[in-house]
Motif scaffolding. Structure first.
Motif, PDB file in Angstrom:
ATOM      1  N   LYS A 151       6.858   1.641  -8.899  1.00 52.97           N
ATOM      2  CA  LYS A 151       6.302   2.907  -8.448  1.00 52.97           C
ATOM      3  C   LYS A 151       4.793   2.810  -8.325  1.00 52.97           C
ATOM      4  N   CYS A 152       4.265   3.629  -7.450  1.00 49.41           N
ATOM      5  CA  CYS A 152       2.824   3.681  -7.267  1.00 49.41           C
ATOM      6  C   CYS A 152       2.162   4.083  -8.583  1.00 49.41           C
ATOM      7  N   ASN A 153       1.107   3.352  -8.914  1.00 46.85           N
ATOM      8  CA  ASN A 153       0.407   3.630 -10.167  1.00 46.85           C
ATOM      9  C   ASN A 153      -0.330   4.960 -10.133  1.00 46.85           C
ATOM     10  N   ILE A 154      -0.623   5.419  -8.953  1.00 46.53           N
ATOM     11  CA  ILE A 154      -1.421   6.636  -8.844  1.00 46.53           C
ATOM     12  C   ILE A 154      -0.529   7.872  -8.708  1.00 46.53           C
ATOM     13  N   CYS A 155       0.363   7.874  -7.742  1.00 42.98           N
ATOM     14  CA  CYS A 155       1.117   9.101  -7.483  1.00 42.98           C
ATOM     15  C   CYS A 155       2.577   9.007  -7.885  1.00 42.98           C
ATOM     16  N   GLY A 156       3.044   7.828  -8.258  1.00 44.12           N
ATOM     17  CA  GLY A 156       4.412   7.708  -8.749  1.00 44.12           C
ATOM     18  C   GLY A 156       5.464   7.563  -7.667  1.00 44.12           C
ATOM     19  N   GLU A 193       0.844  -1.187   0.000  1.00 42.65           N
ATOM     20  CA  GLU A 193       0.000   0.000   0.000  1.00 42.65           C
ATOM     21  C   GLU A 193       0.883   1.242   0.000  1.00 42.65           C
ATOM     22  N   CYS A 194       0.572   2.140  -0.869  1.00 39.68           N
ATOM     23  CA  CYS A 194       1.339   3.372  -0.961  1.00 39.68           C
ATOM     24  C   CYS A 194       1.075   4.222   0.278  1.00 39.68           C
ATOM     25  N   PRO A 195       2.139   4.620   0.976  1.00 40.16           N
ATOM     26  CA  PRO A 195       1.942   5.420   2.196  1.00 40.16           C
ATOM     27  C   PRO A 195       1.455   6.830   1.886  1.00 40.16           C
ATOM     28  N   ASP A 196       1.623   7.250   0.681  1.00 41.66           N
ATOM     29  CA  ASP A 196       1.223   8.616   0.336  1.00 41.66           C
ATOM     30  C   ASP A 196      -0.245   8.718  -0.054  1.00 41.66           C
ATOM     31  N   CYS A 197      -0.698   7.800  -0.910  1.00 39.58           N
ATOM     32  CA  CYS A 197      -2.060   7.967  -1.421  1.00 39.58           C
ATOM     33  C   CYS A 197      -2.959   6.794  -1.080  1.00 39.58           C
ATOM     34  N   GLY A 198      -2.412   5.730  -0.460  1.00 40.80           N
ATOM     35  CA  GLY A 198      -3.245   4.619  -0.040  1.00 40.80           C
ATOM     36  C   GLY A 198      -3.589   3.632  -1.140  1.00 40.80           C
TER      37      GLY A 198
HETATM   38 ZN    ZN Z   1       0.675   6.534  -4.279  1.00 39.46          ZN
END
Ligand code: ZN
Length: 64
Positions: free
Chosen positions: A38-43, A19-24
């Motif tokens: 990398k996170c698919n949403i925020c990179g 789970e991305c700590p930045d955007c969940g």
């Molecule tokens: Zn993210």
């Protein structure tokens, strides 16, 4: 004509959900990723390869 089935033996690779700590955002990756994931949403960088076991850069990890 029959399709030939290729069964690739999996080495000790596990799928993990991180789970991305930045955007969940949750996404699934290998525990031994050989490329930066990398996170698919925020990179945000979530997994960094270290030559052996990948370094997971988030604390929220689940085995799949
Ligand atoms: Zn993210």
């Amino acid at each position: 004509m029959r399709k030939r089935e290729v069964l690739t033996p999996m080495p000790k690779t596990k799928f993990i959900k991180i789970e991305c700590p930045d955007c969940g955002n949750e996404q699934v990756t290998f525990s031994h990723a050989s490329i930066v994931v990398k996170c698919n949403i925020c990179g945000r960088e979530l997994v960094r390869p270290t030559g052996g076991k990948a370094k997971i850069l988030t604390e929220k990890i689940k085995e799949v």
